[in-house]
Design an enzyme around this catalytic site. Structure first.
Site, PDB file in Angstrom:
ATOM      1  N   ASP A   1       0.135  -6.977  -2.678  1.00 56.52           N
ATOM      2  CA  ASP A   1       1.030  -5.797  -2.264  1.00 56.52           C
ATOM      3  C   ASP A   1       0.797  -5.604  -0.767  1.00 56.52           C
ATOM      4  OD1 ASP A   1       1.684  -5.886  -4.880  1.00 56.52           O
ATOM      5  OD2 ASP A   1       1.738  -3.632  -4.988  1.00 56.52           O
TER       6      ASP A   1
ATOM      7  N   HIS B   1      -4.303  -5.949  -2.840  1.00 58.85           N
ATOM      8  CA  HIS B   1      -3.545  -5.824  -1.335  1.00 58.85           C
ATOM      9  C   HIS B   1      -4.004  -6.704  -0.367  1.00 58.85           C
ATOM     10  CE1 HIS B   1      -3.299  -2.175  -3.734  1.00 58.85           C
ATOM     11  NE2 HIS B   1      -2.151  -1.944  -3.030  1.00 58.85           N
TER      12      HIS B   1
ATOM     13  N   HIS C   1       8.966  -4.924  -2.576  1.00 59.60           N
ATOM     14  CA  HIS C   1       8.238  -3.901  -2.547  1.00 59.60           C
ATOM     15  C   HIS C   1       8.518  -2.809  -1.492  1.00 59.60           C
ATOM     16  CE1 HIS C   1       4.704  -1.729  -3.676  1.00 59.60           C
ATOM     17  NE2 HIS C   1       3.998  -1.824  -2.683  1.00 59.60           N
TER      18      HIS C   1
ATOM     19  N   HIS D   1       7.958   1.183   2.225  1.00 60.19           N
ATOM     20  CA  HIS D   1       6.828   2.074   1.378  1.00 60.19           C
ATOM     21  C   HIS D   1       7.032   3.333   1.263  1.00 60.19           C
ATOM     22  CE1 HIS D   1       2.925   1.955  -0.779  1.00 60.19           C
ATOM     23  NE2 HIS D   1       3.277   0.698  -0.888  1.00 60.19           N
TER      24      HIS D   1
HETATM   25 ZN   LIG Z   1       2.223  -0.823  -1.753  1.00 60.71          ZN
END
Ligand SMILES: [Zn+2]
Length: 221
Positions: A42, A189, A93, A97
């Site tokens: 991510d 991540h 995503h 964010h």
């Molecule tokens: Zn995230």
């Protein structure tokens, strides 16, 4: 005043919906009998970490699933093209964010749409996977995503590698205490280098357990 959406905690959504909805609508893990694992990354693409991660995955022949932030996608389109060219899956995503709690329904929908559009402009088609930032999603969000043919994807394994308080050694130790099992959907991540250090051992140990790697796209079919 912006109305506060009714937030479903991850636990409630998982318990209440994961068992009753098909995986192509809402996914927290894959089939337990699949003998496979999904690694998801991510918050990229990141200009320094993501290319090194792609090199590593290529050398180890492991497909991954990248959940990308739209405004970073616009800065590094070549990395997004490289992901799909090398067999990885790409999902949305959000565009920037944000915290879901701070958004109205309309703003949240725009975050999804703009994030998908940023990827779509580069790849020629919008992504069919969406991971909400921090896993926060309302029932209304999920409904709209499903109507648009998009799978909402969470995870069932979170080593908290994104926490600045958790060192690389601690993340490695976490995985040693909890070896991956068939059907695990792992949250990692690629906006920091920790992932580069932990992956070689994690992949080797997982393969020793006779498990393969696949993408979320394959599980959502
Ligand atoms: Zn995230």
């Amino acid at each position: 005043m912006t109305p506060r959406p009714i937030m479903w905690s991850r636990q409630i959504v998982r318990r209440g919906l994961a068992a009753s909805l098909p995986r192509r609508v809402y996914m927290t893990q894959g089939p337990r009998q699949s003998d496979s694992i999904c690694l998801t990354f991510d918050d990229g693409p990141h200009p320094e970490v993501t290319p090194r991660l792609l090199d590593l995955l290529r050398d180890l022949r492991v497909p991954g699933t990248f959940f990308l932030i739209g405004r970073e996608v616009e800065k590094y389109p070549d990395l997004v093209r490289r992901m799909t060219a090398e067999g990885h899956a790409v999902g949305n995503h959000s565009y920037s964010h944000p915290r879901r709690e701070s958004l109205s329904r309309r703003e949240a929908a725009a975050e999804v749409t703009n994030g998908a559009a940023a990827i779509g402009r580069i790849l020629g088609k919008p992504p069919t996977l969406y991971r909400p930032p921090r896993g926060k999603v309302t029932v209304g969000d999920m409904w709209r995503l499903w109507r648009a043919g998009t799978t909402t994807v969470l995870w069932n394994v979170d080593p908290k590698d994104c926490s600045v308080r958790r060192t690389t050694a601690e993340v490695e130790g976490w995985f040693r205490d909890r070896p991956l099992e068939s059907g695990d959907l792992v949250l990692l991540h690629d906006d920091q280098t920790k992932v580069l250090d932990i992956l070689p051992e994690l992949i080797a140990v997982t393969r020793d357990r006779k498990l393969n790697f696949t993408t979320v796209e394959a599980w959502a079919k």
